[in-house]
Design a protein around this motif. Structure first.
Motif, PDB file in Angstrom:
ATOM      1  N   UNK A   1      11.875  -7.383 -10.076  1.00 30.13           N
ATOM      2  CA  UNK A   1      10.922  -8.091  -9.229  1.00 30.13           C
ATOM      3  C   UNK A   1      10.372  -9.332  -9.907  1.00 30.13           C
ATOM      4  N   UNK A   2       9.934 -10.312  -9.097  1.00 25.94           N
ATOM      5  CA  UNK A   2       9.239 -11.465  -9.666  1.00 25.94           C
ATOM      6  C   UNK A   2       7.722 -11.333  -9.510  1.00 25.94           C
ATOM      7  N   UNK A   3       7.253 -10.131  -9.210  1.00 28.46           N
ATOM      8  CA  UNK A   3       5.824  -9.816  -9.213  1.00 28.46           C
ATOM      9  C   UNK A   3       5.498  -9.020 -10.473  1.00 28.46           C
ATOM     10  N   UNK A   4       4.375  -9.326 -11.094  1.00 29.33           N
ATOM     11  CA  UNK A   4       3.880  -8.571 -12.251  1.00 29.33           C
ATOM     12  C   UNK A   4       2.518  -8.016 -11.841  1.00 29.33           C
ATOM     13  N   UNK A   5       2.446  -6.696 -11.637  1.00 26.22           N
ATOM     14  CA  UNK A   5       1.260  -6.094 -11.028  1.00 26.22           C
ATOM     15  C   UNK A   5       0.645  -5.061 -11.965  1.00 26.22           C
ATOM     16  N   UNK A   6      -0.660  -5.219 -12.218  1.00 31.16           N
ATOM     17  CA  UNK A   6      -1.431  -4.298 -13.039  1.00 31.16           C
ATOM     18  C   UNK A   6      -2.546  -3.717 -12.171  1.00 31.16           C
ATOM     19  N   UNK A   7      -2.729  -2.415 -12.230  1.00 26.35           N
ATOM     20  CA  UNK A   7      -3.757  -1.749 -11.429  1.00 26.35           C
ATOM     21  C   UNK A   7      -4.681  -0.986 -12.375  1.00 26.35           C
ATOM     22  N   UNK A   8      -5.990  -1.103 -12.166  1.00 28.29           N
ATOM     23  CA  UNK A   8      -6.973  -0.433 -13.019  1.00 28.29           C
ATOM     24  C   UNK A   8      -7.951   0.352 -12.155  1.00 28.29           C
ATOM     25  N   UNK A   9      -8.187   1.628 -12.529  1.00 22.87           N
ATOM     26  CA  UNK A   9      -9.094   2.506 -11.799  1.00 22.87           C
ATOM     27  C   UNK A   9     -10.344   2.759 -12.638  1.00 22.87           C
TER      28      UNK A   9
ATOM     29  N   UNK B   1      15.413  -2.605   1.036  1.00 22.28           N
ATOM     30  CA  UNK B   1      14.715  -2.056   2.201  1.00 22.28           C
ATOM     31  C   UNK B   1      13.943  -0.808   1.804  1.00 22.28           C
ATOM     32  N   UNK B   2      12.714  -0.707   2.312  1.00 21.23           N
ATOM     33  CA  UNK B   2      11.888   0.451   2.000  1.00 21.23           C
ATOM     34  C   UNK B   2      11.066   0.307   0.738  1.00 21.23           C
ATOM     35  N   UNK B   3      11.180  -0.797   0.069  1.00 21.10           N
ATOM     36  CA  UNK B   3      10.426  -1.060  -1.153  1.00 21.10           C
ATOM     37  C   UNK B   3       8.990  -1.391  -0.772  1.00 21.10           C
ATOM     38  N   UNK B   4       8.029  -0.697  -1.369  1.00 25.55           N
ATOM     39  CA  UNK B   4       6.620  -0.979  -1.097  1.00 25.55           C
ATOM     40  C   UNK B   4       5.973  -1.597  -2.322  1.00 25.55           C
ATOM     41  N   UNK B   5       4.740  -2.045  -2.147  1.00 25.10           N
ATOM     42  CA  UNK B   5       4.055  -2.687  -3.259  1.00 25.10           C
ATOM     43  C   UNK B   5       3.779  -1.706  -4.395  1.00 25.10           C
ATOM     44  N   UNK B   6       3.628  -0.446  -4.073  1.00 27.81           N
ATOM     45  CA  UNK B   6       3.427   0.549  -5.118  1.00 27.81           C
ATOM     46  C   UNK B   6       4.649   0.636  -6.035  1.00 27.81           C
ATOM     47  N   UNK B   7       5.847   0.473  -5.466  1.00 27.12           N
ATOM     48  CA  UNK B   7       7.067   0.464  -6.279  1.00 27.12           C
ATOM     49  C   UNK B   7       7.091  -0.705  -7.252  1.00 27.12           C
ATOM     50  N   UNK B   8       6.316  -1.735  -6.939  1.00 24.65           N
ATOM     51  CA  UNK B   8       6.327  -2.973  -7.725  1.00 24.65           C
ATOM     52  C   UNK B   8       5.279  -2.973  -8.839  1.00 24.65           C
ATOM     53  N   UNK B   9       4.495  -1.907  -8.981  1.00 23.67           N
ATOM     54  CA  UNK B   9       3.445  -1.865  -9.991  1.00 23.67           C
ATOM     55  C   UNK B   9       4.065  -1.633 -11.370  1.00 23.67           C
ATOM     56  N   UNK B  10       3.633  -2.445 -12.341  1.00 23.64           N
ATOM     57  CA  UNK B  10       4.168  -2.367 -13.701  1.00 23.64           C
ATOM     58  C   UNK B  10       3.303  -1.518 -14.625  1.00 23.64           C
ATOM     59  N   UNK B  11       1.982  -1.436 -14.346  1.00 25.18           N
ATOM     60  CA  UNK B  11       1.051  -0.832 -15.312  1.00 25.18           C
ATOM     61  C   UNK B  11      -0.139  -0.280 -14.540  1.00 25.18           C
ATOM     62  N   UNK B  12      -0.510   0.963 -14.815  1.00 26.80           N
ATOM     63  CA  UNK B  12      -1.694   1.579 -14.204  1.00 26.80           C
ATOM     64  C   UNK B  12      -2.611   2.056 -15.320  1.00 26.80           C
ATOM     65  N   UNK B  13      -3.864   1.674 -15.244  1.00 24.86           N
ATOM     66  CA  UNK B  13      -4.851   2.035 -16.249  1.00 24.86           C
ATOM     67  C   UNK B  13      -5.993   2.796 -15.577  1.00 24.86           C
ATOM     68  N   UNK B  14      -6.452   3.873 -16.205  1.00 22.98           N
ATOM     69  CA  UNK B  14      -7.547   4.648 -15.636  1.00 22.98           C
ATOM     70  C   UNK B  14      -8.557   5.027 -16.696  1.00 22.98           C
ATOM     71  N   UNK B  15      -9.815   5.076 -16.300  1.00 24.69           N
ATOM     72  CA  UNK B  15     -10.874   5.464 -17.225  1.00 24.69           C
ATOM     73  C   UNK B  15     -11.784   6.480 -16.535  1.00 24.69           C
TER      74      UNK B  15
END
Length: 486
Positions: free
Chosen positions: A63-71, A100-114
């Motif tokens: 992907x050409x998206x770089x996605x980081x998610x923090x909780x 086909x069928x690819x969602x944005x969640x599939x594109x997440x590179x890093x998930x951080x939680x605290x």
């Protein structure tokens, strides 16, 4: 006089019969050449390998998206809100050629939680699609507070009173493992592949955020892959006073000064660089690597140091070498950078401004801790925004040094955004007030869980910047050029 002795004997027997076996961290394996095997630790190295492989079963590697998610922290209130955010990302389609069928969640590179946010981060990282079927029954709609009461009320759980090597949070780690993680270690997260999942606690000795990633454990010459996920989550959720620290041991002597990959060199902590964030990161690693200063690391609630779960991500940014293959490959493939901060922190109690006297211990503790969290959150978001802007400029520089067109797009076509999604953005004033007033804890009414999940999903799914980032993955490359996807 006999009754107290009989009671003491009964309690002693109960403690002896139910003594908890606390599993400590293990030393890092060595290579055949006798060097520390830092690659044996889960973390950024796995991301680099997946990117290099262009793994067909990991859409984000192409992907050409770089996605980081923090909780963020915030107990079960935050966990439910973050779970909804995952559902929201899962509901946004991303359809580049051949995916086909690819969602944005599939594109997440890093998930951080605290703290509370570490539960959905680790649970999703381990179970992926099954998370959406089982997280409710595993955690969200379980009465976790009942287990906490049991630690204090039931004599067979009182080993922590007599044994200094056992703490209340060691019992909670056992509870989380039984309910959710079922013996899983970070090696199991590695086998699931990216996105990288970072569970974050606070090192209360050095007053810094401690992410459960290969870099942190590598600095202690310790093996993260063999460490139970449940103990990491317990450390991240170790609310002070209520829970004891989760303690890990340093084996730094075995590594003889060798540093993990991407760690700043020891010289970066020189006095001339004391204002540098890279220097501070180097200083902390120096402390961890010095057996005279660190034999044990005591970990408590990650929200003490960083309630947004963004500091560990900032350390990853800071630690990356712009000349490394990982950095250059990330620059070549990336056109859009998104940091999504999902914040389930409760609303501050403004009613204190209408009171003449503030005397309740709960009110005072809540106000003090809330002031610390809110002030620090603002600064953390500002620093994250600056760091993303710097990353955008660096990626443009690297791409345009290669040519005017890279992977079919103009070399300077790189943009970055930090999106902060919070409970305060709920449009319904009644639900906004109700959900924002939920106390931070591990048991809340099922109706509130459902509403938090609903609003977390809605706010992410409908956010214009998030949707625009997803749409950018599907636009057309420069006419006559090679496809951006590999």
């Amino acid at each position: 006089m006999r009754a107290p002795r009989v009671l003491a004997a009964i309690v002693g027997l109960a403690l002896g019969a139910c003594s908890l076996d606390v599993r400590m961290n293990e030393p890092l394996p060595m290579t055949a050449a006798g060097q520390p095997d830092f690659a044996a630790n889960y973390g950024v190295g796995d991301y680099a390998q997946a990117m290099a492989d262009g793994s067909a079963d990991w859409p984000a590697a192409r992907s050409d998206l770089l996605i980081f998610v923090a909780f963020s922290g915030g107990g079960k209130r935050s966990a439910a809100f973050a779970h909804g955010a995952l559902r929201g990302l899962r509901a946004i389609p991303v359809r580049p050629p051949g995916a086909a069928g690819w969602t944005m969640l599939d594109d997440v590179d890093y998930i951080s939680g605290v703290s509370g946010g570490s539960f959905p981060a680790a649970h999703y990282g381990l179970y992926r699609e099954r998370h959406f079927e089982t997280f409710d029954q595993d955690f969200l709609k379980r009465d976790i507070n009942a287990f906490i009461y049991g630690i204090y009320l039931f004599p067979w759980n009182w080993d922590w009173l007599a044994n200094p090597l056992v703490g209340t949070n060691d019992y909670m780690a056992q509870v989380y493992d039984r309910l959710m993680f079922r013996g899983a270690t970070f090696a199991d997260l590695r086998r699931r592949g990216p996105p990288i999942v970072s569970v974050n606690a606070t090192d209360i000795t050095n007053e810094v955020s401690f992410p459960f990633l290969g870099g942190s454990f590598g600095a202690l010459c310790s093996h993260l892959d063999s460490f139970p996920i449940a103990r990491a989550v317990a450390a991240s959720n170790g609310f002070p006073v209520l829970f004891s620290p989760i303690t890990i041991e340093s084996y730094a002597e075995r590594c003889r000064g060798a540093r993990p990959p991407n760690a700043p060199p020891a010289s970066a902590a020189a006095p001339a660089s004391l204002t540098s964030r890279r220097a501070e990161l180097a200083r902390v690693i120096n402390v961890y690597e010095d057996p005279r200063q660190t034999r044990f690391v005591h970990l408590m609630d990650g929200g003490i140091a960083d309630n947004l779960a963004l500091r560990g991500l900032l350390n990853v940014f800071i630690g990356l070498d712009s000349g490394s293959n990982l950095y250059r490959e990330a620059a070549r493939r990336t056109r859009r950078i998104l940091v999504l901060s999902v914040d389930g922190e409760s609303a501050p109690d403004r009613s204190l401004g209408r009171q003449r006297v503030v005397s309740g211990l709960g009110q005072i503790f809540g106000a003090v801790s809330g002031t610390q969290i809110d002030a620090y959150n603002f600064e953390t978001l500002a620093v994250t925004t600056d760091q993303v802007a710097h990353l955008v400029q660096e990626f443009r520089r690297i791409r345009c040094a290669e040519g005017r067109v890279v992977n079919g797009r103009p070399c300077a076509d790189v943009q970055g955004q930090v999106v902060h999604v919070a409970l305060s953005a709920i449009d319904d004033p009644t639900w906004r007030a109700r959900l924002g007033a939920i106390p931070t804890g591990l048991t809340i009414p099922d109706a509130d869980v459902d509403a938090l999940v609903q609003y977390g999903e809605q706010l992410v799914r409908e956010h214009p910047v998030v949707r625009a980032t997803a749409a950018a993955a599907g636009d057309n490359p420069v006419p006559g050029s090679a496809r951006a996807r590999r």
